[in-house]
Design an enzyme around this catalytic site. Structure first.
Site, PDB file in Angstrom:
ATOM      1  N   ARG A 244     -14.360   2.822  25.124  1.00 47.21           N
ATOM      2  CA  ARG A 244     -13.656   4.051  24.711  1.00 47.21           C
ATOM      3  C   ARG A 244     -14.630   5.149  24.234  1.00 47.21           C
ATOM      4  O   ARG A 244     -14.345   5.884  23.299  1.00 47.21           O
ATOM      5  CB  ARG A 244     -12.616   3.740  23.623  1.00 47.21           C
ATOM      6  CG  ARG A 244     -11.435   2.937  24.143  1.00 47.21           C
ATOM      7  CD  ARG A 244     -10.407   2.688  23.052  1.00 47.21           C
ATOM      8  NE  ARG A 244     -10.952   1.817  22.019  1.00 47.21           N
ATOM      9  CZ  ARG A 244     -10.514   1.763  20.763  1.00 47.21           C
ATOM     10  NH1 ARG A 244      -9.502   2.514  20.386  1.00 47.21           N
ATOM     11  NH2 ARG A 244     -11.060   0.946  19.893  1.00 47.21           N
TER      12      ARG A 244
ATOM     13  N   GLU B 207       7.696  -2.431   5.507  1.00 41.21           N
ATOM     14  CA  GLU B 207       6.812  -2.890   6.605  1.00 41.21           C
ATOM     15  C   GLU B 207       5.325  -2.749   6.311  1.00 41.21           C
ATOM     16  O   GLU B 207       4.530  -2.540   7.224  1.00 41.21           O
ATOM     17  CB  GLU B 207       7.161  -2.152   7.924  1.00 41.21           C
ATOM     18  CG  GLU B 207       8.597  -2.309   8.350  1.00 41.21           C
ATOM     19  CD  GLU B 207       8.942  -1.590   9.661  1.00 41.21           C
ATOM     20  OE1 GLU B 207       8.022  -1.195  10.404  1.00 41.21           O
ATOM     21  OE2 GLU B 207      10.142  -1.437   9.934  1.00 41.21           O
TER      22      GLU B 207
ATOM     23  N   TRP C 228       6.149  -3.631  25.795  1.00 43.89           N
ATOM     24  CA  TRP C 228       4.861  -3.217  25.255  1.00 43.89           C
ATOM     25  C   TRP C 228       3.810  -4.313  25.358  1.00 43.89           C
ATOM     26  O   TRP C 228       2.786  -4.281  24.684  1.00 43.89           O
ATOM     27  CB  TRP C 228       5.037  -2.682  23.824  1.00 43.89           C
ATOM     28  CG  TRP C 228       5.628  -1.289  23.820  1.00 43.89           C
ATOM     29  CD1 TRP C 228       5.734  -0.455  24.905  1.00 43.89           C
ATOM     30  CD2 TRP C 228       6.186  -0.575  22.721  1.00 43.89           C
ATOM     31  NE1 TRP C 228       6.329   0.730  24.529  1.00 43.89           N
ATOM     32  CE2 TRP C 228       6.618   0.686  23.198  1.00 43.89           C
ATOM     33  CE3 TRP C 228       6.367  -0.871  21.362  1.00 43.89           C
ATOM     34  CZ2 TRP C 228       7.218   1.643  22.365  1.00 43.89           C
ATOM     35  CZ3 TRP C 228       6.966   0.083  20.540  1.00 43.89           C
ATOM     36  CH2 TRP C 228       7.379   1.335  21.034  1.00 43.89           C
TER      37      TRP C 228
ATOM     38  N   GLU D  63      16.680   8.844  17.770  1.00 37.03           N
ATOM     39  CA  GLU D  63      16.016  10.123  17.587  1.00 37.03           C
ATOM     40  C   GLU D  63      16.803  11.215  18.274  1.00 37.03           C
ATOM     41  O   GLU D  63      16.619  11.440  19.458  1.00 37.03           O
ATOM     42  CB  GLU D  63      14.668  10.072  18.304  1.00 37.03           C
ATOM     43  CG  GLU D  63      13.512   9.654  17.465  1.00 37.03           C
ATOM     44  CD  GLU D  63      12.226   9.741  18.270  1.00 37.03           C
ATOM     45  OE1 GLU D  63      11.459   8.796  18.176  1.00 37.03           O
ATOM     46  OE2 GLU D  63      12.019  10.728  18.977  1.00 37.03           O
TER      47      GLU D  63
ATOM     48  N   HIS E 110       8.289  13.409  13.135  1.00 36.85           N
ATOM     49  CA  HIS E 110       7.034  13.472  13.892  1.00 36.85           C
ATOM     50  C   HIS E 110       6.106  14.591  13.462  1.00 36.85           C
ATOM     51  O   HIS E 110       5.044  14.773  14.039  1.00 36.85           O
ATOM     52  CB  HIS E 110       7.340  13.559  15.385  1.00 36.85           C
ATOM     53  CG  HIS E 110       8.149  12.375  15.824  1.00 36.85           C
ATOM     54  ND1 HIS E 110       9.523  12.340  15.700  1.00 36.85           N
ATOM     55  CD2 HIS E 110       7.782  11.185  16.325  1.00 36.85           C
ATOM     56  CE1 HIS E 110       9.953  11.160  16.126  1.00 36.85           C
ATOM     57  NE2 HIS E 110       8.931  10.449  16.510  1.00 36.85           N
TER      58      HIS E 110
ATOM     59  N   CYS F  78      13.152   8.347  12.809  1.00 33.32           N
ATOM     60  CA  CYS F  78      12.292   7.211  13.188  1.00 33.32           C
ATOM     61  C   CYS F  78      11.623   6.695  11.914  1.00 33.32           C
ATOM     62  O   CYS F  78      11.863   7.214  10.828  1.00 33.32           O
ATOM     63  CB  CYS F  78      11.268   7.640  14.251  1.00 33.32           C
ATOM     64  SG  CYS F  78      10.480   6.248  15.106  1.00 33.32           S
TER      65      CYS F  78
HETATM   66  N1  GLN Z   1      11.184  -0.163  12.218  1.00 31.02           N
HETATM   67  C1  GLN Z   1      10.142   0.556  12.850  1.00 31.02           C
HETATM   68  C2  GLN Z   1       9.536   1.536  11.864  1.00 31.02           C
HETATM   69  O1  GLN Z   1      10.224   2.072  11.073  1.00 31.02           O
HETATM   70  C3  GLN Z   1      10.609   1.318  14.057  1.00 31.02           C
HETATM   71  C4  GLN Z   1       9.477   2.033  14.719  1.00 31.02           C
HETATM   72  C5  GLN Z   1       9.809   2.748  15.993  1.00 31.02           C
HETATM   73  O2  GLN Z   1      10.954   3.007  16.295  1.00 31.02           O
HETATM   74  N2  GLN Z   1       8.837   3.101  16.790  1.00 31.02           N
HETATM   75  O3  GLN Z   1       8.362   1.791  11.882  1.00 31.02           O
HETATM   76 ZN    ZN Z   2      11.783   5.216  16.535  1.00 25.98          ZN
END
Ligand code: GLN
Ligand code: ZN
Length: 749
Positions: free
Chosen positions: A15, A478, A555, A660, A689, A721
């Site tokens: 990279r 998380e 993914w 979203e 975002h 999100c």
């Molecule tokens: N639960 C995940 C988060 O909040 C969902 C992430 C995503 O939708 N890309 O990070």
């Molecule tokens: Zn999301």
């Protein structure tokens, strides 16, 4: 004997381009230094391709950011706001890709979109009323010259005019047809100049031809090419397609005065059938036979069997698409040979293309024998128990009872949430500290106890904060996760992780998809510890947080020896076990993220259900079908581009879905209403975002707009999100606004 590839990865073996470009962005090196480094990298890559014995080498497949953006630059499709910036060419180029904020102006980046069914994103050019299409750039010529100086006569690669128009945006008042003549003239100028420099053949990438085409789109394509090919300025034209077959235009294509046509024999379901019906003797067929999207070795016998059926006289062997979509080389991986032998990244795919060509010419016996042996030995054993579990699944396993309406009533009783309940999507900011602790733990500098204590403390803080500002359904945040697929993969059997398997995703960024190597089962509970810990710290419900099977699959690099459907079912059963463990541990609301469900929707509408939704949606249902009626299942999807598949989304049979919608002006709400969407919805009331905090009243207006379309009984209030990429201050400010706005709206009901 002719071999080629459609394109080569650009970031470099390690990279390098990314790291050098980032230094340039941080102003640690000059523009000249960046350009020099890029030049070295191109030379290195051309040499690799040449050394491997590939006979036709592409150029201009390199890009400093994105090749679609390169085409926009070449043809002067640059918004006036950027044209007018007093900057160098390269600075203006990057301004389009990433925006510019400085003493010379303030412009926003152009939007990005997914490149067909890949995880690569291209920059979407915008044609404006005063866009003057003309030849304005020189990259394609410079790179041709550069290679020539190294003794290589390359084949320049350029986005074709049809795909360029199909994938661009148009300002109100202008349309693709308005630019046909000027664009054709500009392409012809490119032809003339390349011919003058000594080029023989140009490759025009027309992947948009593999989609369903309307009569108008077909007419646009023919109009463009009839005009363009009327004067090729002495250059030969290769019209290159990939990611599918060209059934809608094949009959026209073979009659066009192009010199060569490139077709995809890997993803193109009908390619072989089309070609068997006839391929003109005066054209060359570029046969894409080595998969440019997956990392497995090519099965030579199978490929040769396909190639044998092709009636064309002149064949050049190539990759199915640009090798941009696979990692650079397996040479730096540390897998044991028995595993590594099964992988071919970009560099190794060059060997495969050359081998196949040699074998066809009666010279590659040893290579063929070795390849046969590789595929003859059993790679991985089957997990018999798992296979039996899947074979034994019946309709009942995919059906949650009681039906949605009854569950909705039961859950209303069970949770007694207020109207317009508030929640978030799962993650809270992954601060420097959070990432540093995780790294220290991984390196063994932090003990398990110390790391756990840190996580517990962080969860405690955020649970308390969510209680304080009065969220209704809380999340643990998380903090323990690196990424929403890798974290799960590391706890599943059958998964492998490469050291250096980076694939360009957008701009200079890469992703490192894990590899599904064998049958997948859950090795141990994955999220139960921290979700149940969080639940033990509050009387409010805490939402458990999982990644769904379709997203985990999409993914990852999938297996080729079993179907994607079967792999997804295996993952679904693993996640199902996790759901049931969470439920047993007292977590009564569980979110199963399907962020990437929309992503792999087949390019042709006629394939949507049979090839994808007909098993992807049931796989999701399998995950949650046996939870109790008073356990509430949520799901989350990124992008709201599922307007066309709303009934399929409802069929996931979740109790609540968040998505979203804030960026698409909530258009999808009309469709939800029209299709009588059952599932409760959280359309996302602000865009996470960007670091921008919604203004006073902004979220209130959005909620009002939602309530105008969706019955209030069904509506949830949440950001659009997860918040992991955001900073703490803006996150807190925005969420406080969100809860206030929800409460105000509640009052008005
Ligand atoms: N639960 C995940 C988060 O909040 C969902 C992430 C995503 O939708 N890309 O990070
Ligand atoms: Zn999301």
């Amino acid at each position: 004997m002719s071999t080629t590839i459609i394109g080569f990865p650009r970031l470099g073996e390690f990279r390098e381009l990314k790291f050098t470009t980032e230094k340039y962005f941080r102003k640690e090196i000059s523009e000249e230094e960046l350009l020099a480094a890029a030049k070295d990298l191109r030379a290195k890559h051309w040499n690799i391709v040449k050394e491997k014995g590939i006979t036709e080498i592409p150029s201009n497949d390199f890009s400093h950011y994105d090749n679609f953006l390169d085409a926009a630059f070449l043809f002067n499709v640059v918004p006036a706001s950027v044209q007018n910036l007093d900057l160098s060419d390269l600075e203006r180029y990057f301004a389009l890709g990433r925006g510019y904020q400085g003493e010379k102006g303030d412009v926003r980046a152009l939007p990005m979109k997914k490149w067909f069914n890949t995880n690569y994103h291209y920059i979407v050019p915008k044609f404006e009323k005063d866009t003057q299409v003309k030849l304005a750039g020189h990259k394609i010529f410079d790179e041709f010259q550069e290679a020539k100086e190294l003794g290589l006569n390359t084949r320049p690669v350029l986005v074709g005019p049809f795909t360029f128009l199909q994938l661009s945006d148009f300002e109100e008042g202008v349309k693709a047809e308005d630019f046909v003549d000027s664009l054709v003239a500009a392409y012809q100028e490119v032809f003339a100049k390349l011919a003058e420099l000594g080029a023989t053949r140009i490759q025009l990438d027309e992947a948009a031809l593999v989609k369903d085409l309307t009569a108008e789109e077909k007419a646009l394509f023919l109009n463009l090419y009839n005009k363009l090919l009327a004067d090729k300025k002495g250059l030969e034209v290769l019209l290159q397609t990939y990611f599918g077959d060209v059934r809608d235009v094949y009959a026209d294509l073979v009659n066009l005065p192009v010199d060569a046509i490139g077709l995809d024999f890997v993803e193109g379901k009908k390619t072989l059938e089309l070609v068997k019906a006839g391929f003109p003797a005066d054209k060359t067929l570029y046969a894409g036979i080595v998969n440019g999207k997956n990392i497995w070795r090519n099965n030579y016998e199978k490929s040769l069997a396909v190639l044998e059926q092709i009636p064309a006289e002149n064949i050049v062997l190539t990759s199915s698409c640009s090798l941009l979509h696979v990692p650079f080389t397996t040479a730096n991986e540390e897998f044991e040979p028995a595993i590594l032998n099964h992988f071919a990244f970009a560099v190794e795919k060059l060997d495969e293309i050359r081998d196949l060509d040699a074998i066809r010419n009666g010279q590659g016996e040893a290579a063929l024998a070795a390849n046969k042996e590789l595929f003859a030995t059993e790679r991985v054993g089957e997990n018999a128990e798992l296979r039996a579990r899947i074979a034994g699944l019946t309709d009942a396993d995919y059906t949650r009872l009681p039906a949605f309406a009854e569950r909705e009533a039961i859950q209303e009783e069970a949770f007694k949430l207020p109207a317009l309940p508030t929640t978030t999507i799962g993650s809270f900011p992954q601060t420097k500290e959070v990432r540093a602790k995780r790294l220290a733990y991984r390196k063994g500098e932090l003990s398990q106890e110390e790391y756990d204590a840190f996580l517990a403390e962080t969860i405690d803080e955020w649970i308390k904060w969510q209680e304080d500002i009065d969220f209704d359904v809380l999340v643990h945040g998380e903090f323990e996760r690196n990424d929403m697929v890798e974290y799960f993969g590391q706890n599943l059997s059958g998964y492998l992780f490469s050291k250096n398997g980076w694939v360009q995703s957008y701009g200079m960024r890469g992703v490192k998809p894990p590899i599904i190597w064998g049958d997948v089962t859950r090795l141990n509970p994955i999220t139960v510890k921290w979700s149940s810990y969080a639940q033990s710290r509050t009387n409010k419900p805490v939402k458990g947080m999982l990644t769904g099977p379709v997203t985990i699959l999409n993914w990852s690099f999938p297996r080729e020896d079993i179907s994607i459907k079967d792999s997804t079912l295996q993952i679904a059963l693993a996640i199902k076990d996790e759901v049931l463990d969470l439920e047993a541990a007292g977590v009564k609301i569980i979110q199963i993220d399907e962020a990437a469900l929309r992503e792999k929707l087949p390019l042709r509408r006629s394939d949507w259900y049979e090839d994808y939704l007909d098993w992807a949606i049931p796989a999701f249902r399998l995950v949650h079908s046996t939870v109790a009626p008073d356990t509430q299942i949520h799901t989350h999807m990124c992008y709201s581009e599922f307007t066309d598949i709303i009934p399929a989304i409802d069929n996931m049979d979740a109790d609540v879905i968040s998505f979203e919608a804030s960026r698409s002006n909530l258009e999808i709400l009309d469709e939800l209403k029209a299709k009588n969407f059952q599932t409760e919805v959280g359309p996302g009331v602000y865009d996470i975002h960007s670091p921008r905090v919604p203004n006073e009243g902004e979220i209130d207006n959005t909620i009002e707009a939602i309530l105008a379309k969706v019955p209030s009984k069904k509506v949830w209030i949440n950001p659009d999100c997860g918040l992991k990429t955001r900073g703490i201050p803006e996150t807190k400010e925005s969420l406080i606004r969100l809860v206030e706005a929800a409460k105000a709206a509640r009052e008005k009901l």
